[in-house]
Design a protein around this motif. Sequence first.
Motif, PDB file in Angstrom:
ATOM      1  N   PHE A  65      37.675  26.792   1.417  1.00 22.88           N
ATOM      2  CA  PHE A  65      37.627  27.428   0.099  1.00 22.88           C
ATOM      3  C   PHE A  65      37.056  28.840   0.193  1.00 22.88           C
ATOM      4  CE2 PHE A  65      36.259  28.266  -4.173  1.00 22.88           C
ATOM      5  CZ  PHE A  65      37.082  27.520  -4.999  1.00 22.88           C
ATOM      6  N   THR A  66      35.887  28.972   0.822  1.00 24.32           N
ATOM      7  CA  THR A  66      35.239  30.285   0.874  1.00 24.32           C
ATOM      8  C   THR A  66      36.045  31.275   1.708  1.00 24.32           C
ATOM      9  OG1 THR A  66      33.773  29.539   2.662  1.00 24.32           O
ATOM     10  CG2 THR A  66      32.902  29.452   0.415  1.00 24.32           C
ATOM     11  N   GLN A  67      36.613  30.820   2.805  1.00 22.13           N
ATOM     12  CA  GLN A  67      37.446  31.720   3.614  1.00 22.13           C
ATOM     13  C   GLN A  67      38.624  32.246   2.800  1.00 22.13           C
ATOM     14  OE1 GLN A  67      38.372  29.306   7.042  1.00 22.13           O
ATOM     15  NE2 GLN A  67      36.606  30.053   8.174  1.00 22.13           N
ATOM     16  N   ASN A  68      39.231  31.378   2.005  1.00 23.14           N
ATOM     17  CA  ASN A  68      40.388  31.779   1.197  1.00 23.14           C
ATOM     18  C   ASN A  68      40.037  32.774   0.102  1.00 23.14           C
ATOM     19  OD1 ASN A  68      42.108  30.201   2.697  1.00 23.14           O
ATOM     20  ND2 ASN A  68      42.188  28.535   1.223  1.00 23.14           N
ATOM     21  N   ILE A  69      38.802  32.754  -0.363  1.00 26.39           N
ATOM     22  CA  ILE A  69      38.411  33.693  -1.426  1.00 26.39           C
ATOM     23  C   ILE A  69      37.662  34.912  -0.875  1.00 26.39           C
ATOM     24  CG2 ILE A  69      38.449  31.955  -3.252  1.00 26.39           C
ATOM     25  CD1 ILE A  69      35.373  31.872  -3.059  1.00 26.39           C
ATOM     26  N   GLY A  70      37.569  34.991   0.442  1.00 29.93           N
ATOM     27  CA  GLY A  70      36.979  36.167   1.075  1.00 29.93           C
ATOM     28  C   GLY A  70      35.471  36.173   1.165  1.00 29.93           C
ATOM     29  N   ILE A  71      34.859  34.999   1.159  1.00 30.93           N
ATOM     30  CA  ILE A  71      33.409  34.893   1.317  1.00 30.93           C
ATOM     31  C   ILE A  71      33.130  34.300   2.697  1.00 30.93           C
ATOM     32  CG2 ILE A  71      31.301  33.765   0.490  1.00 30.93           C
ATOM     33  CD1 ILE A  71      32.513  33.761  -2.315  1.00 30.93           C
ATOM     34  N   PRO A  72      32.249  34.909   3.480  1.00 28.79           N
ATOM     35  CA  PRO A  72      31.949  34.359   4.806  1.00 28.79           C
ATOM     36  C   PRO A  72      31.373  32.940   4.724  1.00 28.79           C
ATOM     37  CG  PRO A  72      31.021  36.565   4.557  1.00 28.79           C
ATOM     38  CD  PRO A  72      31.504  36.134   3.205  1.00 28.79           C
ATOM     39  N   VAL A  73      31.817  32.101   5.626  1.00 27.96           N
ATOM     40  CA  VAL A  73      31.343  30.710   5.684  1.00 27.96           C
ATOM     41  C   VAL A  73      29.824  30.665   5.849  1.00 27.96           C
ATOM     42  CG1 VAL A  73      31.458  28.578   7.063  1.00 27.96           C
ATOM     43  CG2 VAL A  73      33.539  29.857   6.572  1.00 27.96           C
ATOM     44  N   GLU A  74      29.274  31.678   6.488  1.00 22.83           N
ATOM     45  CA  GLU A  74      27.829  31.734   6.717  1.00 22.83           C
ATOM     46  C   GLU A  74      27.033  31.782   5.403  1.00 22.83           C
ATOM     47  OE1 GLU A  74      30.021  34.040   8.189  1.00 22.83           O
ATOM     48  OE2 GLU A  74      30.150  32.816   9.998  1.00 22.83           O
ATOM     49  N   ASN A  75      27.691  32.091   4.304  1.00 20.92           N
ATOM     50  CA  ASN A  75      27.013  32.131   3.001  1.00 20.92           C
ATOM     51  C   ASN A  75      26.793  30.744   2.404  1.00 20.92           C
ATOM     52  OD1 ASN A  75      27.345  34.858   3.412  1.00 20.92           O
ATOM     53  ND2 ASN A  75      28.097  35.285   1.367  1.00 20.92           N
ATOM     54  N   ILE A  76      27.427  29.723   2.965  1.00 22.49           N
ATOM     55  CA  ILE A  76      27.261  28.358   2.437  1.00 22.49           C
ATOM     56  C   ILE A  76      25.924  27.793   2.908  1.00 22.49           C
ATOM     57  CG2 ILE A  76      28.188  26.018   2.352  1.00 22.49           C
ATOM     58  CD1 ILE A  76      30.942  27.185   3.074  1.00 22.49           C
ATOM     59  N   ILE A  77      25.186  27.240   1.966  1.00 25.19           N
ATOM     60  CA  ILE A  77      23.945  26.537   2.290  1.00 25.19           C
ATOM     61  C   ILE A  77      24.271  25.049   2.291  1.00 25.19           C
ATOM     62  CG2 ILE A  77      21.589  26.019   1.533  1.00 25.19           C
ATOM     63  CD1 ILE A  77      21.674  28.831   0.134  1.00 25.19           C
ATOM     64  N   PHE A  78      24.147  24.424   3.455  1.00 26.44           N
ATOM     65  CA  PHE A  78      24.446  22.997   3.606  1.00 26.44           C
ATOM     66  C   PHE A  78      23.176  22.194   3.343  1.00 26.44           C
ATOM     67  CE2 PHE A  78      27.518  25.272   6.259  1.00 26.44           C
ATOM     68  CZ  PHE A  78      28.692  24.805   5.694  1.00 26.44           C
ATOM     69  N   ARG A  79      23.295  21.252   2.399  1.00 26.18           N
ATOM     70  CA  ARG A  79      22.127  20.480   1.946  1.00 26.18           C
ATOM     71  C   ARG A  79      22.376  18.984   2.097  1.00 26.18           C
ATOM     72  NH1 ARG A  79      19.261  23.052  -3.179  1.00 26.18           N
ATOM     73  NH2 ARG A  79      18.461  20.929  -3.087  1.00 26.18           N
ATOM     74  N   ASP A  80      21.470  18.320   2.818  1.00 23.81           N
ATOM     75  CA  ASP A  80      21.573  16.861   2.994  1.00 23.81           C
ATOM     76  C   ASP A  80      21.480  16.127   1.665  1.00 23.81           C
ATOM     77  OD1 ASP A  80      21.945  16.588   5.779  1.00 23.81           O
ATOM     78  OD2 ASP A  80      19.804  16.894   6.131  1.00 23.81           O
ATOM     79  N   ASP A  81      20.668  16.648   0.737  1.00 22.36           N
ATOM     80  CA  ASP A  81      20.478  15.934  -0.528  1.00 22.36           C
ATOM     81  C   ASP A  81      21.728  15.952  -1.413  1.00 22.36           C
ATOM     82  OD1 ASP A  81      20.212  18.654  -1.163  1.00 22.36           O
ATOM     83  OD2 ASP A  81      18.365  18.396  -2.331  1.00 22.36           O
ATOM     84  N   LEU A  82      22.711  16.790  -1.088  1.00 24.22           N
ATOM     85  CA  LEU A  82      23.974  16.791  -1.847  1.00 24.22           C
ATOM     86  C   LEU A  82      24.946  15.720  -1.360  1.00 24.22           C
ATOM     87  CD1 LEU A  82      24.611  20.593  -2.419  1.00 24.22           C
ATOM     88  CD2 LEU A  82      24.005  18.851  -4.124  1.00 24.22           C
ATOM     89  N   TYR A  83      24.589  15.030  -0.297  1.00 24.73           N
ATOM     90  CA  TYR A  83      25.384  13.878   0.122  1.00 24.73           C
ATOM     91  C   TYR A  83      24.945  12.712  -0.775  1.00 24.73           C
ATOM     92  CZ  TYR A  83      27.400  10.167   3.001  1.00 24.73           C
ATOM     93  OH  TYR A  83      28.125   9.075   3.439  1.00 24.73           O
TER      94      TYR A  83
END
Length: 162
Positions: A65-83
């Motif tokens: 999703f982020t790559q397709n909209i031109g946002i670097p993947v590195e901007n995603i914050i991965f959170r265990d609590d969202l599982y």
Amino acid sequence: MRKLILVRHAKSSWLTSHEDKDRPLASRGIKDVNLVSSKAKEILPKKILIWSSTAKRAMDTGSIFTQNIGIPVENIIFRDDLYTFDAKQLEKIIKSCDNKNENLILFGHNEAITHFVNKFGDVSIDNVPTSGLVSIIFDTDTWENINKGKIEKFIFPRDLKS
């Protein structure tokens, strides 16, 4: 104002023996998230905080999703609590967002997303499908005070297929 964009992870594959958290995307899921992200560009704010569950299917959905909209993947914050599949837990996490961020996009899981949308949105949605996106606007200056919001847009893969 606060803008929340919820994206349910894309369709995952059940053809592997992976644990639930490690299931990869199915080819249909990859196609669907590409479709939805191409339509989402028009509603995305310039500055946005991006969170994702640490389940492989959610992380991969967020990455595509982020790559397709031109946002670097590195901007995603991965959170265990969202599982999580629990709407109360999802609500608690969203309400903990730092108020310096007016816009949040979150890649997560159902039942939590559908229940959250129905509690906080002004339109009833039976089921947010895989790769489905729902954008909700809240008339408040703090995340902790979000209440009933207005669904600005929903984008579902089935609506984009001819």
